[in-house]
Motif scaffolding. Structure first.
Motif, short mmCIF file in Angstrom:
data_model
loop_
_atom_site.label_atom_id
_atom_site.label_comp_id
_atom_site.label_asym_id
_atom_site.label_seq_id
_atom_site.Cartn_x
_atom_site.Cartn_y
_atom_site.Cartn_z
N PHE A 199 -6.43 9.38 12.83
CA PHE A 199 -6.39 7.91 12.76
C PHE A 199 -7.83 7.40 12.76
CE2 PHE A 199 -6.06 3.61 14.37
CZ PHE A 199 -4.99 3.12 13.66
N ILE A 200 -8.19 6.65 11.72
CA ILE A 200 -9.56 6.11 11.68
C ILE A 200 -9.51 4.68 12.23
CG2 ILE A 200 -11.59 5.64 10.25
CD1 ILE A 200 -10.66 7.65 8.28
N ASN A 201 -10.18 4.53 13.35
CA ASN A 201 -10.07 3.28 14.08
C ASN A 201 -11.30 2.39 13.83
OD1 ASN A 201 -8.89 1.59 15.91
ND2 ASN A 201 -9.83 2.58 17.71
N VAL A 202 -11.10 1.31 13.11
CA VAL A 202 -12.23 0.42 12.76
C VAL A 202 -11.84 -1.01 13.13
CG1 VAL A 202 -13.67 -0.41 10.84
CG2 VAL A 202 -12.86 1.94 10.84
N GLN A 238 -2.00 20.99 6.54
CA GLN A 238 -1.04 19.92 6.28
C GLN A 238 -1.38 18.80 7.26
OE1 GLN A 238 2.77 21.84 6.80
NE2 GLN A 238 2.63 22.76 4.78
N ALA A 239 -1.89 17.68 6.72
CA ALA A 239 -2.38 16.64 7.62
C ALA A 239 -2.04 15.25 7.09
CB ALA A 239 -3.88 16.79 7.79
N ILE A 240 -2.01 14.31 8.03
CA ILE A 240 -1.82 12.90 7.66
C ILE A 240 -3.04 12.13 8.14
CG2 ILE A 240 -0.50 10.82 8.25
CD1 ILE A 240 2.01 12.41 8.07
N ILE A 241 -3.51 11.22 7.29
CA ILE A 241 -4.65 10.39 7.69
C ILE A 241 -4.22 8.93 7.56
CG2 ILE A 241 -5.69 10.43 5.36
CD1 ILE A 241 -8.43 10.53 6.90
N MET A 242 -4.62 8.15 8.54
CA MET A 242 -4.20 6.76 8.56
C MET A 242 -5.39 5.88 8.93
SD MET A 242 -0.80 5.46 10.39
CE MET A 242 -0.14 3.88 9.92
N GLY A 243 -5.50 4.74 8.30
CA GLY A 243 -6.59 3.82 8.62
C GLY A 243 -6.45 2.58 7.78
N GLY A 244 -6.94 1.45 8.28
CA GLY A 244 -6.81 0.16 7.59
C GLY A 244 -7.61 0.14 6.30
N PRO A 245 -7.35 -0.89 5.46
CA PRO A 245 -8.09 -1.01 4.21
C PRO A 245 -9.59 -1.12 4.47
CG PRO A 245 -6.80 -3.01 4.69
CD PRO A 245 -6.38 -1.97 5.67
N GLY A 246 -10.36 -0.29 3.77
CA GLY A 246 -11.82 -0.36 3.93
C GLY A 246 -12.35 0.47 5.09
N CYS A 247 -11.51 1.30 5.69
CA CYS A 247 -11.97 2.04 6.88
C CYS A 247 -12.82 3.26 6.52
CB CYS A 247 -10.78 2.48 7.73
SG CYS A 247 -9.85 3.80 6.96
N GLY A 248 -12.87 3.59 5.23
CA GLY A 248 -13.67 4.76 4.83
C GLY A 248 -12.82 6.00 4.60
N HIS A 288 -11.19 7.00 2.03
CA HIS A 288 -11.42 7.67 0.76
C HIS A 288 -12.52 8.73 0.87
CE1 HIS A 288 -12.60 8.08 -3.48
NE2 HIS A 288 -11.33 7.80 -3.71
N THR A 289 -13.62 8.32 1.51
CA THR A 289 -14.77 9.23 1.66
C THR A 289 -14.40 10.39 2.58
OG1 THR A 289 -16.12 7.26 1.50
CG2 THR A 289 -17.23 9.25 2.26
N VAL A 290 -13.71 10.08 3.68
CA VAL A 290 -13.32 11.15 4.62
C VAL A 290 -12.37 12.12 3.93
CG1 VAL A 290 -12.09 11.62 6.78
CG2 VAL A 290 -13.62 9.65 6.65
N CYS A 291 -11.41 11.58 3.16
CA CYS A 291 -10.43 12.44 2.47
C CYS A 291 -11.14 13.36 1.49
CB CYS A 291 -9.41 11.60 1.71
SG CYS A 291 -8.26 10.76 2.79
N ARG A 292 -12.09 12.80 0.77
CA ARG A 292 -12.80 13.61 -0.20
C ARG A 292 -13.48 14.80 0.46
NH1 ARG A 292 -16.71 11.13 -4.87
NH2 ARG A 292 -15.06 10.90 -6.40
N ASP A 313 -2.22 10.39 2.64
CA ASP A 313 -3.07 9.25 2.95
C ASP A 313 -2.20 8.00 3.13
OD1 ASP A 313 -4.66 6.99 2.53
OD2 ASP A 313 -5.95 7.96 1.07
N ASN A 314 -2.19 7.47 4.34
CA ASN A 314 -1.43 6.25 4.66
C ASN A 314 0.06 6.33 4.32
OD1 ASN A 314 -3.08 4.72 6.15
ND2 ASN A 314 -3.73 3.35 4.51
N PHE A 315 0.65 7.44 4.61
CA PHE A 315 2.10 7.59 4.57
C PHE A 315 2.49 8.41 5.78
CE2 PHE A 315 6.09 9.67 3.76
CZ PHE A 315 6.85 8.72 3.12
N PRO A 316 3.40 7.96 6.59
CA PRO A 316 4.26 6.79 6.45
C PRO A 316 3.58 5.51 6.93
CG PRO A 316 4.82 8.03 8.43
CD PRO A 316 3.73 8.77 7.77
#
Ligand code: AMP
Length: 235
Positions: free
Chosen positions: A149-152, A42-52, A54-58, A125-128
């Motif tokens: 947190f994907i920091n870009v 059970q995990a949450i992932i957060m990152g700005g638009p275009g941070c990648g 989608h690929t990491v989640c996949r 993905d990006n909630f909250p």
């Protein structure tokens, strides 16, 4: 039959002096069988638009088997399905604004309670994205084991969004500069640029993202210290 103590050099399954046939291959009484059940991730992932993300989640979902819950994907699907709220949702997205909290929360509530997600675990993905969403998350009992947190850097995010192209058939995401699509005319012809990957919307999305992420990171502070992963990515 030997007394068990004699046969096993002292190991006893019953009280001292008890005798029973020594059969090392015999099944243990049912009460002693501990089911080796792995807890779903059970995990949450957060990152700005275009941070990648989608690929990491996949790749995380392929590896650990949990279900990817992306509000953005659900909203895009709602827009495609042309329901009565489609136009309004599309408007929010094209302008790079967040949809109302109630809508985002109701999507998460529905998804997370599905039997499949309960069984396989989730990657949210990006909630909250706002403090109201974070509060709702707590009320719904959604507590992640892991926060990523994907920091870009901001300039890299802009560059990535501008050059992003999506294959609507496979969901594959390309970047015209750093990860170009394969040399296949069929694929190249069907690639699309997201409606919200225009420069105005990107600027707004970044503003909105960084505004909200500060609040959310604050709320996650205790989880952050114990179990978060920060991925730095600038290329
Ligand atoms: P994404 O696919 O994560 O880039 O999100 C695309 C768009 O979906 C965002 O610009 C928002 O309009 C909307 N969206 C995604 N996540 C949320 C959220 N948690 N709350 C409100 N709106 C969201």
């Amino acid at each position: 039959a030997l007394p068990i103590s004699a046969a096993s050099g002292g190991a006893r399954r019953q009280g001292a002096g008890a005798t029973m046939p020594y059969r090392p291959d015999a099944a243990l009484p049912r009460a002693l069988v501990v089911e080796d059940k792995v807890k779903p991730v059970q995990a949450i992932i957060m990152g700005g638009p275009g941070c990648g993300k989608h690929t990491v989640c996949r790749s995380l979902c392929e590896k650990y088997g949990m279900v990817h819950i992306s509000i953005g994907d659900v909203l895009r699907e709602k827009v495609r399905q042309k329901t009565e709220s489609s136009d309004l949702i599309a408007e929010y997205m094209v302008e790079g604004r967040l949809v109302p909290d109630e809508l985002a929360i109701s999507i998460v509530r529905e998804k997370i309670n599905s039997p499949e997600v309960q069984e396989r675990g989730w990657l949210l993905d990006n909630f909250p994205r706002t403090s109201d969403q974070a509060e709702a998350m707590m009320e719904l009992g959604i507590i992640p084991d892991k926060f990523i947190f994907i920091n870009v850097p901001e300039d890299v995010l802009v560059e990535r969004c501008v050059n992003r192209r999506v294959d609507p058939e496979t969901g594959d995401v390309y970047n015209l500069k750093t990860n170009p699509p394969p040399d296949d005319e069929e694929i190249r012809k069907r690639l699309v640029k997201r409606d919200d990957d225009n420069e105005d919307a990107i600027t707004r999305r970044l503003e909105v993202f960084f505004e909200g992420s500060d609040d959310v990171l604050e709320i996650f502070n205790d989880i952050k210290d114990r179990k978060s992963t920060r991925l730095n990515s600038s290329h």
